[in-house]
Scaffold this motif. Structure first.
Motif, short mmCIF file in Angstrom:
data_model
loop_
_atom_site.label_atom_id
_atom_site.label_comp_id
_atom_site.label_asym_id
_atom_site.label_seq_id
_atom_site.Cartn_x
_atom_site.Cartn_y
_atom_site.Cartn_z
N TYR A 1 5.98 11.63 -6.96
CA TYR A 1 7.61 11.96 -7.42
C TYR A 1 7.58 10.68 -8.64
O TYR A 1 8.19 9.85 -8.73
N ALA A 2 6.79 11.01 -9.89
CA ALA A 2 6.21 10.11 -10.50
C ALA A 2 7.04 10.40 -11.62
O ALA A 2 8.25 9.41 -12.18
N SER A 3 8.58 11.38 -11.46
CA SER A 3 9.59 11.37 -12.25
C SER A 3 10.62 10.74 -11.68
O SER A 3 11.83 10.24 -12.36
N LYS A 4 10.74 10.18 -10.27
CA LYS A 4 11.25 9.28 -9.78
C LYS A 4 10.82 7.84 -10.50
O LYS A 4 12.18 7.59 -10.29
N PHE A 5 9.94 7.45 -10.40
CA PHE A 5 9.67 6.47 -9.91
C PHE A 5 8.94 5.43 -11.00
O PHE A 5 8.46 6.12 -11.95
N LYS A 6 9.68 4.78 -11.77
CA LYS A 6 8.94 3.93 -12.57
C LYS A 6 7.72 3.05 -12.49
O LYS A 6 6.91 2.70 -13.82
N GLY A 7 7.61 2.38 -11.38
CA GLY A 7 6.18 1.67 -11.15
C GLY A 7 6.08 1.53 -9.43
O GLY A 7 6.85 2.21 -8.61
N VAL A 8 5.41 1.24 -8.94
CA VAL A 8 4.92 1.52 -7.59
C VAL A 8 3.56 0.01 -7.70
O VAL A 8 2.66 -0.70 -8.53
N SER A 9 3.95 -0.54 -6.30
CA SER A 9 3.20 -1.27 -5.74
C SER A 9 3.05 -1.60 -4.59
O SER A 9 3.46 -1.31 -3.59
N GLY A 10 1.66 -1.58 -3.69
CA GLY A 10 1.30 -1.45 -2.38
C GLY A 10 0.47 -3.00 -2.37
O GLY A 10 -0.59 -3.64 -3.27
N HIS A 11 0.93 -3.53 -0.89
CA HIS A 11 0.38 -5.05 -0.23
C HIS A 11 -0.82 -4.62 0.93
O HIS A 11 -0.09 -3.93 1.50
N SER A 12 -1.95 -5.08 0.98
CA SER A 12 -2.94 -4.55 2.17
C SER A 12 -2.37 -3.13 2.25
O SER A 12 -2.54 -2.81 3.71
N LYS B 1 3.13 3.09 -13.33
CA LYS B 1 2.37 2.25 -14.31
C LYS B 1 2.15 1.82 -12.37
O LYS B 1 3.46 2.45 -11.19
N PHE B 2 0.98 1.81 -11.55
CA PHE B 2 1.17 0.77 -10.54
C PHE B 2 -0.20 0.15 -10.12
O PHE B 2 -1.46 -0.09 -10.66
N ARG B 3 0.24 -1.03 -8.94
CA ARG B 3 -0.93 -1.85 -8.93
C ARG B 3 -1.21 -1.75 -7.58
O ARG B 3 0.30 -0.90 -7.06
N PHE B 4 -1.88 -2.20 -7.19
CA PHE B 4 -2.02 -2.96 -5.27
C PHE B 4 -2.99 -4.09 -5.59
O PHE B 4 -4.09 -4.30 -6.49
N ASP B 5 -3.18 -4.40 -4.31
CA ASP B 5 -3.57 -5.61 -4.27
C ASP B 5 -4.26 -6.06 -2.45
O ASP B 5 -3.42 -5.02 -1.31
N CYS B 6 -4.97 -6.78 -2.11
CA CYS B 6 -5.66 -6.75 -0.82
C CYS B 6 -6.09 -8.21 -0.41
O CYS B 6 -6.24 -8.44 -1.17
N GLY B 7 -5.82 -8.82 0.76
CA GLY B 7 -6.62 -10.13 0.72
C GLY B 7 -7.62 -9.82 1.28
O GLY B 7 -8.01 -9.09 2.06
N LYS B 8 -8.76 -10.75 1.50
CA LYS B 8 -10.40 -10.66 0.77
C LYS B 8 -10.65 -10.41 2.48
O LYS B 8 -11.55 -10.37 2.78
N GLU B 9 -9.68 -11.39 3.62
CA GLU B 9 -9.87 -10.80 5.04
C GLU B 9 -9.00 -10.08 5.45
O GLU B 9 -9.27 -10.49 6.51
N TYR C 1 -5.46 -3.63 -9.80
CA TYR C 1 -6.34 -3.73 -8.02
C TYR C 1 -6.64 -6.08 -8.19
O TYR C 1 -7.14 -6.10 -9.58
N GLU C 2 -6.15 -6.06 -7.49
CA GLU C 2 -6.30 -7.98 -7.31
C GLU C 2 -6.45 -7.90 -5.86
O GLU C 2 -6.28 -7.04 -4.74
N GLU C 3 -7.48 -8.70 -6.00
CA GLU C 3 -8.18 -9.48 -4.10
C GLU C 3 -7.70 -11.12 -3.98
O GLU C 3 -7.73 -11.97 -5.68
N PHE C 4 -6.98 -11.38 -2.75
CA PHE C 4 -6.53 -12.76 -2.76
C PHE C 4 -7.27 -13.61 -1.59
O PHE C 4 -7.85 -12.66 -0.79
N GLU C 5 -6.88 -14.83 -1.39
CA GLU C 5 -7.48 -15.28 -0.09
C GLU C 5 -5.75 -14.64 0.96
O GLU C 5 -4.81 -14.68 0.35
N TRP D 1 2.00 -11.15 2.48
CA TRP D 1 2.81 -10.54 1.41
C TRP D 1 4.56 -11.36 1.30
O TRP D 1 4.69 -10.82 0.33
N GLN D 2 4.42 -12.52 2.13
CA GLN D 2 5.78 -13.39 1.53
C GLN D 2 5.32 -14.37 0.43
O GLN D 2 5.94 -14.12 -0.29
N GLU D 3 4.58 -14.52 -0.16
CA GLU D 3 3.39 -14.99 -1.69
C GLU D 3 3.54 -13.16 -2.27
O GLU D 3 3.93 -14.35 -3.39
N HIS D 4 2.69 -13.11 -2.13
CA HIS D 4 2.72 -11.46 -2.93
C HIS D 4 3.41 -10.65 -3.42
O HIS D 4 2.99 -9.83 -4.08
#
Length: 267
Positions: free
Chosen positions: A152-163, A205-213, A236-240, A248-251
């Motif tokens: 639904y890209a016509s509705k959302f200006k940005g998207v983000s996912g964690h893990s 515009k979209f991003r996502f990240d995940c913990g290395k463990e 795309y980003e990876e963190f400890e 999730w609280q941090e990122h």
């Protein structure tokens, strides 16, 4: 207008949290939304950020596990974040998790995409149809955010996912219900990659990240590789960290700052 709506009294708010319960045909019953509303007078057209929770959770979990409403308000005080409404709906409370898909005679997808924004616009004075809309989430909520935000890209200006879960089959790592009980009408439930490919000419515009463990790290790395090979712009980003609330609280702050960018906040 929803036939039945209840909203909490601001007089009894704690830390600027309020709650909306709406009755909707999409859930064949009621759905809950927890909201952080900045206590600033005369705000109009305030951006709305929808945060989707993972399995086992509900509307309360983002606020009570991460304190995102407290963090966001502190960032606004420091002028690190522009005023925004943070909406934290339940997923519809089917089984261990609805996956934000239409199934079992309920449309959990439309609940998020249509009902949640409409309930906010109808009940929160600072939100209007001109408010920019963003969506993010963690784990199952990351799957929902990436799928729905891009579909639904016509509705959302940005998207983000964690893990994020990146394909429906990964739900089996978390839920008690057999996947065949998700009796969706779709012959094939799309992966995040397929959703992106099908929408590649109108992507937000979209991003996502995940913990290395994290147990989902290989799936997130695969999605990043697939998008890179297709030359699809993304972050795309990876963190400890692991598949857990401290991560999730941090990122989740990364999500807010991403949505807060000047480019994303343009009308």
């Amino acid at each position: 207008m929803f036939r039945t709506t209840e909203i909490s009294n601001p007089e009894f708010e704690s830390n600027n949290l309020r709650f909306i319960t709406v009755k909707t045909k999409n859930l064949k019953g009621r759905g809950d939304i927890c909201l952080f509303v900045p206590p600033i007078k005369d705000l109009k057209n305030v951006p709305i950020v929808i945060l989707l929770h993972g399995v086992y959770g509900s509307a309360w979990i983002w606020s009570q596990k991460t304190g995102i409403h407290i963090t966001a308000w502190e960032m606004m005080h420091k002028e690190e974040l522009q005023p925004m409404i943070i909406a934290m709906p339940s997923d519809g409370l089917w089984g261990d998790g609805s996956a934000y898909l239409p199934h079992n005679q309920r449309n959990f997808e439309k609940w998020i995409v249509d009902d949640v924004p409409n309930a906010i616009i109808e009940n929160i004075e600072s939100a209007t149809k001109k408010s920019n809309l963003f969506i993010g989430g963690l784990s199952m909520g990351g799957y929902g955010a990436l799928n729905l935000g891009i579909k639904y890209a016509s509705k959302f200006k940005g998207v983000s996912g964690h893990s994020s879960i990146t394909s429906f089959e990964q739900m089996a790592l978390f839920v008690e219900e057999p996947l065949q009980e998700y009796d969706t009408l779709e012959k094939e439930i799309p992966s995040v990659f397929k959703t992106i490919i099908e929408s590649k000419n109108k992507l937000p515009k979209f991003r996502f990240d995940c913990g290395k463990e994290d147990l989902l790290i290989d799936h997130n790395r695969k999605l990043h590789q697939q998008l890179t090979e297709e030359k699809i712009p993304h972050i795309y980003e990876e963190f400890e960290g692991k598949h857990e609330w401290p991560y999730w609280q941090e990122h989740v702050i990364d999500t807010l700052l991403f949505f807060n960018s000047k480019e994303n906040l343009k009308k």
